[in-house]
Scaffold this motif. Structure first.
Motif, mmCIF file in Angstrom:
data_model
loop_
_atom_site.group_PDB
_atom_site.id
_atom_site.type_symbol
_atom_site.label_atom_id
_atom_site.label_comp_id
_atom_site.label_asym_id
_atom_site.label_seq_id
_atom_site.Cartn_x
_atom_site.Cartn_y
_atom_site.Cartn_z
ATOM 1 N N VAL A 190 158.541 -41.916 26.561
ATOM 2 C CA VAL A 190 158.151 -41.925 27.967
ATOM 3 C C VAL A 190 157.653 -40.523 28.297
ATOM 4 O O VAL A 190 158.395 -39.545 28.168
ATOM 5 N N LEU A 191 156.389 -40.429 28.694
ATOM 6 C CA LEU A 191 155.777 -39.142 28.994
ATOM 7 C C LEU A 191 155.630 -39.011 30.508
ATOM 8 O O LEU A 191 154.979 -39.839 31.148
ATOM 9 N N LEU A 192 156.215 -37.977 31.086
ATOM 10 C CA LEU A 192 156.176 -37.758 32.529
ATOM 11 C C LEU A 192 155.207 -36.631 32.862
ATOM 12 O O LEU A 192 155.337 -35.527 32.339
ATOM 13 N N ASP A 233 162.606 -41.728 23.917
ATOM 14 C CA ASP A 233 162.757 -40.326 24.264
ATOM 15 C C ASP A 233 161.917 -40.056 25.505
ATOM 16 O O ASP A 233 160.749 -40.462 25.581
ATOM 17 N N TYR A 234 162.519 -39.380 26.475
ATOM 18 C CA TYR A 234 161.843 -39.034 27.717
ATOM 19 C C TYR A 234 161.369 -37.591 27.630
ATOM 20 O O TYR A 234 162.180 -36.674 27.473
ATOM 21 N N TYR A 235 160.065 -37.380 27.758
ATOM 22 C CA TYR A 235 159.493 -36.034 27.673
ATOM 23 C C TYR A 235 159.239 -35.509 29.084
ATOM 24 O O TYR A 235 158.418 -36.063 29.832
ATOM 25 N N ILE A 236 159.964 -34.447 29.431
ATOM 26 C CA ILE A 236 159.930 -33.896 30.780
ATOM 27 C C ILE A 236 159.678 -32.395 30.692
ATOM 28 O O ILE A 236 160.304 -31.700 29.884
ATOM 29 N N TYR A 237 158.779 -31.910 31.535
ATOM 30 C CA TYR A 237 158.493 -30.483 31.590
ATOM 31 C C TYR A 237 159.648 -29.784 32.291
ATOM 32 O O TYR A 237 159.946 -30.069 33.456
ATOM 33 N N SER A 238 160.330 -28.913 31.586
ATOM 34 C CA SER A 238 161.559 -28.302 32.094
ATOM 35 C C SER A 238 161.372 -27.607 33.445
ATOM 36 O O SER A 238 162.193 -27.783 34.357
ATOM 37 N N PRO A 239 160.307 -26.802 33.640
ATOM 38 C CA PRO A 239 160.127 -26.167 34.949
ATOM 39 C C PRO A 239 159.949 -27.170 36.079
ATOM 40 O O PRO A 239 160.368 -26.923 37.212
ATOM 41 N N GLU A 240 159.339 -28.324 35.791
ATOM 42 C CA GLU A 240 159.176 -29.347 36.815
ATOM 43 C C GLU A 240 160.520 -29.956 37.197
ATOM 44 O O GLU A 240 160.780 -30.232 38.381
ATOM 45 N N TRP A 247 162.929 -31.790 26.232
ATOM 46 C CA TRP A 247 162.401 -30.843 27.200
ATOM 47 C C TRP A 247 161.141 -30.172 26.674
ATOM 48 O O TRP A 247 161.115 -29.691 25.543
ATOM 49 N N LEU A 248 160.105 -30.151 27.507
ATOM 50 C CA LEU A 248 158.857 -29.484 27.174
ATOM 51 C C LEU A 248 158.825 -28.112 27.843
ATOM 52 O O LEU A 248 159.225 -27.967 28.995
ATOM 53 N N GLU A 249 158.337 -27.126 27.116
ATOM 54 C CA GLU A 249 158.275 -25.744 27.608
ATOM 55 C C GLU A 249 156.901 -25.158 27.291
ATOM 56 O O GLU A 249 156.192 -25.641 26.402
ATOM 57 N N GLY A 250 156.554 -24.089 27.990
ATOM 58 C CA GLY A 250 155.336 -23.362 27.678
ATOM 59 C C GLY A 250 154.110 -23.907 28.387
ATOM 60 O O GLY A 250 154.133 -24.977 29.001
ATOM 61 N N GLU A 251 153.012 -23.168 28.288
ATOM 62 C CA GLU A 251 151.770 -23.565 28.950
ATOM 63 C C GLU A 251 151.067 -24.705 28.230
ATOM 64 O O GLU A 251 150.367 -25.505 28.846
ATOM 65 N N THR A 252 151.228 -24.783 26.931
ATOM 66 C CA THR A 252 150.668 -25.879 26.148
ATOM 67 C C THR A 252 151.660 -26.225 25.043
ATOM 68 O O THR A 252 152.538 -25.425 24.699
ATOM 69 N N GLY A 253 151.511 -27.405 24.476
ATOM 70 C CA GLY A 253 152.391 -27.786 23.377
ATOM 71 C C GLY A 253 151.960 -29.078 22.735
ATOM 72 O O GLY A 253 151.025 -29.752 23.196
#
Length: 248
Positions: free
Chosen positions: A88-90, A118-125, A153-159
């Motif tokens: 699941v991409l948010l 797996d749920y992919y979530i941008y940590s800062p969001e 958890w996704l981090e950084g400007e790109t990935g």
């Protein structure tokens, strides 16, 4: 080759109060809704690749007359079940995009809508959503998934995710918004969340009042359109009433 299915929850109007009110295209009249109301679709997507069964954003969490989640009903109609979803991409966590990450089962427990994904979530969001709260974010819909082991958890400007799904921090619609490109080697599928929500917005140059940074969002739409035309992206339009998937 990627296979794409829109998973529409239906048509809605949204006004200054940020409430999503169901709208019947045959019987309701837009002018009778509060001044400034927008007519939108709420439309997660199912994307099937050789590696994954992917859901992009999760919708409001509306149920049908039998009490079944609309997103589950839509999956069943396409030959898949909640347990088949692997990712699941948010794009961001506004209530109309993340309201169905979990739901209450018959015992009243909060459980993941897609139990094996797996749920992919941008940590800062996530941090911003919990801090900001209503009316744009519903922390009660977000926090239950954070206590599970399903979140990546996704981090950084790109990935990159699994070598073929890229994300980039965009920050136009809300400060920590991200967008995705799914590149399976044959197709490139672009999901811009609320920074590319409707086909017509990719063809018009204007600043939208509902964006956190309207000028940046406008610039991003132009960039997405140019890059997408050049690379043959399939765009997924989350709020488009008529054209959910298109190439520019």
């Amino acid at each position: 080759m990627a296979t794409i299915f829109p998973l529409s929850e239906g048509h809605f109007t949204i006004g200054r109060d940020k409430q999503f009110i169901p709208f019947d295209l045959e019987n309701d009249i837009l002018n009778e809704r509060p001044t400034g109301s927008l007519l939108v679709e709420v439309q997660p997507f199912l994307v099937i690749t050789d590696k994954d069964v992917i859901v992009l954003d999760t919708g409001l969490g509306f149920k049908n007359s039998k009490g079944t989640l609309m997103i589950h009903e839509n999956l069943y109609a396409r030959g898949y079940g909640p347990g088949d979803v692997t990712k699941v991409l948010l794009s961001h966590l506004h209530k109309d995009h993340a309201g169905c990450m979990t739901y209450k089962d018959e015992q009243g427990n909060n459980v993941p809508t897609f139990p094996d994904a797996d749920y992919y979530i941008y940590s800062p969001e996530a941090n911003f959503a919990i801090k900001t709260g209503t009316p744009s974010y519903y922390p009660q819909d977000i926090e239950p998934i954070m206590t599970t082991d399903r979140v990546k958890w996704l981090e950084g400007e790109t990935g990159m995710i699994d070598g073929y799904i890229s994300f980039r921090h965009s920050g136009g619609h809300c400060p920590e918004h991200i967008v995705y490109i799914i590149d399976d080697g044959t197709d490139k599928v672009f999901f811009g969340g609320d920074e590319a929500p409707q086909l017509k917005q990719m063809k018009m140059k204007y600043v939208a009042k509902y964006d956190y940074d309207g000028k940046r969002a406008m610039m991003l739409r132009e960039e997405y359109a140019e890059e997408g035309r050049r690379e043959g992206w399939q765009f997924l339009f989350y709020h488009d009433v008529k054209t959910p998937v298109a190439k520019l």
